[in-house]
Every structure is written in structure tokens, then in C-alpha cells.
Motif scaffolding. Structure first.
Motif, PDB file in Angstrom:
ATOM      1  N   LEU A 172       0.816  -1.217   0.000  1.00  0.00           N
ATOM      2  CA  LEU A 172       0.000   0.000   0.000  1.00  0.00           C
ATOM      3  C   LEU A 172       0.849   1.265   0.000  1.00  0.00           C
ATOM      4  O   LEU A 172       0.448   2.281  -0.570  1.00  0.00           O
ATOM      5  N   SER A 173       2.021   1.198   0.627  1.00  0.00           N
ATOM      6  CA  SER A 173       2.874   2.388   0.670  1.00  0.00           C
ATOM      7  C   SER A 173       3.604   2.616  -0.649  1.00  0.00           C
ATOM      8  O   SER A 173       4.090   3.718  -0.910  1.00  0.00           O
TER       9      SER A 173
ATOM     10  N   ILE B  97      -2.959   0.354  -8.598  1.00  0.00           N
ATOM     11  CA  ILE B  97      -3.755   1.193  -9.508  1.00  0.00           C
ATOM     12  C   ILE B  97      -5.235   1.025  -9.189  1.00  0.00           C
ATOM     13  O   ILE B  97      -5.993   2.010  -9.137  1.00  0.00           O
ATOM     14  N   ILE B  98      -5.676  -0.216  -8.998  1.00  0.00           N
ATOM     15  CA  ILE B  98      -7.087  -0.469  -8.669  1.00  0.00           C
ATOM     16  C   ILE B  98      -7.471   0.223  -7.377  1.00  0.00           C
ATOM     17  O   ILE B  98      -8.544   0.840  -7.264  1.00  0.00           O
ATOM     18  N   ILE B  99      -6.597   0.148  -6.371  1.00  0.00           N
ATOM     19  CA  ILE B  99      -6.885   0.742  -5.063  1.00  0.00           C
ATOM     20  C   ILE B  99      -6.969   2.263  -5.158  1.00  0.00           C
ATOM     21  O   ILE B  99      -7.840   2.889  -4.542  1.00  0.00           O
TER      22      ILE B  99
ATOM     23  N   PRO C  88     -14.725  -0.461  -7.657  1.00  0.00           N
ATOM     24  CA  PRO C  88     -15.799  -1.129  -8.407  1.00  0.00           C
ATOM     25  C   PRO C  88     -15.630  -1.006  -9.918  1.00  0.00           C
ATOM     26  O   PRO C  88     -15.817  -1.979 -10.657  1.00  0.00           O
ATOM     27  N   PHE C  89     -15.290   0.194 -10.382  1.00  0.00           N
ATOM     28  CA  PHE C  89     -15.128   0.406 -11.812  1.00  0.00           C
ATOM     29  C   PHE C  89     -13.982  -0.428 -12.370  1.00  0.00           C
ATOM     30  O   PHE C  89     -14.106  -1.068 -13.435  1.00  0.00           O
TER      31      PHE C  89
ATOM     32  N   SER D  34      -8.718 -10.299  -6.747  1.00  0.00           N
ATOM     33  CA  SER D  34      -9.757 -10.189  -5.720  1.00  0.00           C
ATOM     34  C   SER D  34      -9.228 -10.641  -4.369  1.00  0.00           C
ATOM     35  O   SER D  34      -9.558 -10.053  -3.332  1.00  0.00           O
ATOM     36  N   GLY D  35      -8.391 -11.688  -4.373  1.00  0.00           N
ATOM     37  CA  GLY D  35      -7.772 -12.120  -3.122  1.00  0.00           C
ATOM     38  C   GLY D  35      -6.865 -11.061  -2.546  1.00  0.00           C
ATOM     39  O   GLY D  35      -6.843 -10.828  -1.328  1.00  0.00           O
TER      40      GLY D  35
END
Length: 229
Positions: free
Chosen positions: A65-66, A149-151, A156-157, A208-209
């Protein structure tokens, strides 16, 4: 700290894998319909194991995350010890077994042939899972970046986009509409065994995991909110 929910899920998935492999032996010769039903009911196990793998990698990746840099060499050393060595030993064991029981010529110990068997997971049919898992490990820096990138975007998108990609890719791999008759042997093998080594077939469930690991409490709350049992 161990996650008992994930541990329990591993146990349930192990039962599913057992169901997959005993069905063809115990049921198919006598009751093909029951065999197909067991196949359908137990097929959850393989995708679930990739979900667990994505969860486990994200949990142990302290700098995910960092955005800190991943020590790729140490990362791969650990994964090769945990998954690579078992895969290698079992592949060689199966090659030896088939070499002993099959007529001469079916199994070759030529180094190129051994490399071919190991690369595509052909030691025994069920070892494809380990090959895909090792490819997930080897390409983890890509999925790590994609997860960030997703985070940082709309989760959802981005998941919808990933879902659309997954449907399109899996459809193409099962309906490619290509004639490989004129291809080279190497290109034909890469194409014919694409289901054995391409991690993209399980990318959505793997990611997803990873997301579940990053947002575990929200993930569990979501499951409880829509629990129908």
C-alpha cells in the motif's frame, strides 16, 4: 497472525480438489451424470486456491500500500523454496513413474525434453496448477502495480473492467479460431498449452484475493451484509 477463515477455506478447497480427482476414477465409468455433477460442484476449489494465493501475497507484502520497492530476489527465493522445489520434485517423480510403467520412448530424459515437460507442467496433468502459481509469483511485480492502480482508482469500476477483460480473454482461449498447422513446433506448443502456464486465466480471482487482504474488514462486512443463509 493466522486467519482462521482462510485456513478453513483451504480445507474446503482441499476437499474440492479430492472430489475433482476421484470423480473420474470412481464415478465416470459407472455413472457419468453423477460424475459431471461432482465435477461442477467441486470446480470451485482451483479458483479459490488462486484467491487464497492473492490474499497471502498481499498480506505478506508489507510495502504494497505504501508503494515501497519489492525485493524481488528475496521474494522469488522464498516462493521457489515453497512451491518451486515441490513442483520440481513431483514432476521428476511422475516422469520416473511413467518411465518405469510405459513402453520405451514415451518418456525421455533428454535435458531439452525434461525442460519442455517442466515448463508446460506436463509431468502429470494436475501439475498445471503449480505452473500457473509459479508464473503468478514470477510476474507478481506486475500484479502488485495493478493492485495499487485499482486501489487508487475506483475499485468497483476497475473490477468491472477486469471482469470484462477476464470474460473476453477466457472466451478467446477456448474459441481462438486459429489454424496452427503451419506454425513452428515451439510456437505451436506455446499456443496449445496456453491453459497450462498463462496466469491471465485466473487474474480476476487472484486480484480479488489481494483486494480482500487489503480491505479484509470491509470484505467480511460485505459478505455478511449479503449473506442469504
Amino acid at each position: 497472525m493466522r486467519n482462521t477463515i482462510i485456513d478453513n477455506l483451504r480445507g474446503i478447497c482441499m476437499l474440492g480438489v479430492i472430489g475433482i480427482h476421484i470423480g473420474s476414477l470412481a464415478l465416470a465409468p459407472n455413472n457419468f451424470t453423477l460424475y459431471l455433477l461432482l465435477e461442477i460442484l467441486s470446480r470451485y476449489s482451483v479458483p479459490s486456491f488462486f484467491f487464497i494465493s492473492g490474499y497471502g501475497l498481499a498480506c505478506t507484502d508489507k510495502g504494497l500500500l505504501s508503494g515501497s520497492r519489492l525485493n524481488y530476489i528475496d521474494f522469488m527465493k522464498k516462493r521457489l523454496r515453497g512451491a518451486g522445489l515441490p513442483y520440481l520434485s513431483w514432476s521428476l517423480f511422475y516422469m520416473l513413474y511413467f518411465w518405469l510403467i510405459l513402453p520405451p520412448g514415451f518418456v525421455s530424459w533428454n535435458p531439452l525434453h525434461v525442460a519442455y515437460v517442466l515448463f508446460f507442467g506436463l509431468g502429470c496433468y494436475h501439475l498445471y496448477f503449480m505452473v500457473i502459481l509459479l508464473w503468478f509469483y514470477a510476474s507478481y511485480p506486475l500484479w502488485r502495480r495493478l493492485l495499487r492502480i485499482i486501489i487508487h482508482q475506483s475499485i468497483p469500476f476497475m473490477l468491472v473492467l477486469l471482469f470484462i477483460f477476464q470474460l473476453a480473454f477466457n472466451w478467446w482461449t477456448t474459441h481462438p479460431g486459429l489454424n496452427t498447422a503451419g506454425w513452428s513446433v515451439l510456437a505451436k506448443n506455446f499456443f496449445d498449452y496456453r491453459l497450462n502456464y498463462l496466469p491471465l486465466h485466473y487474474l480476476l480471482i487472484f486480484m480479488s484475493g489481494g483486494l480482500a487482504a487489503c480491505y479484509w474488514e470491509k470484505f467480511i462486512s460485505l459478505l455478511r451484509r449479503y449473506n442469504v443463509i
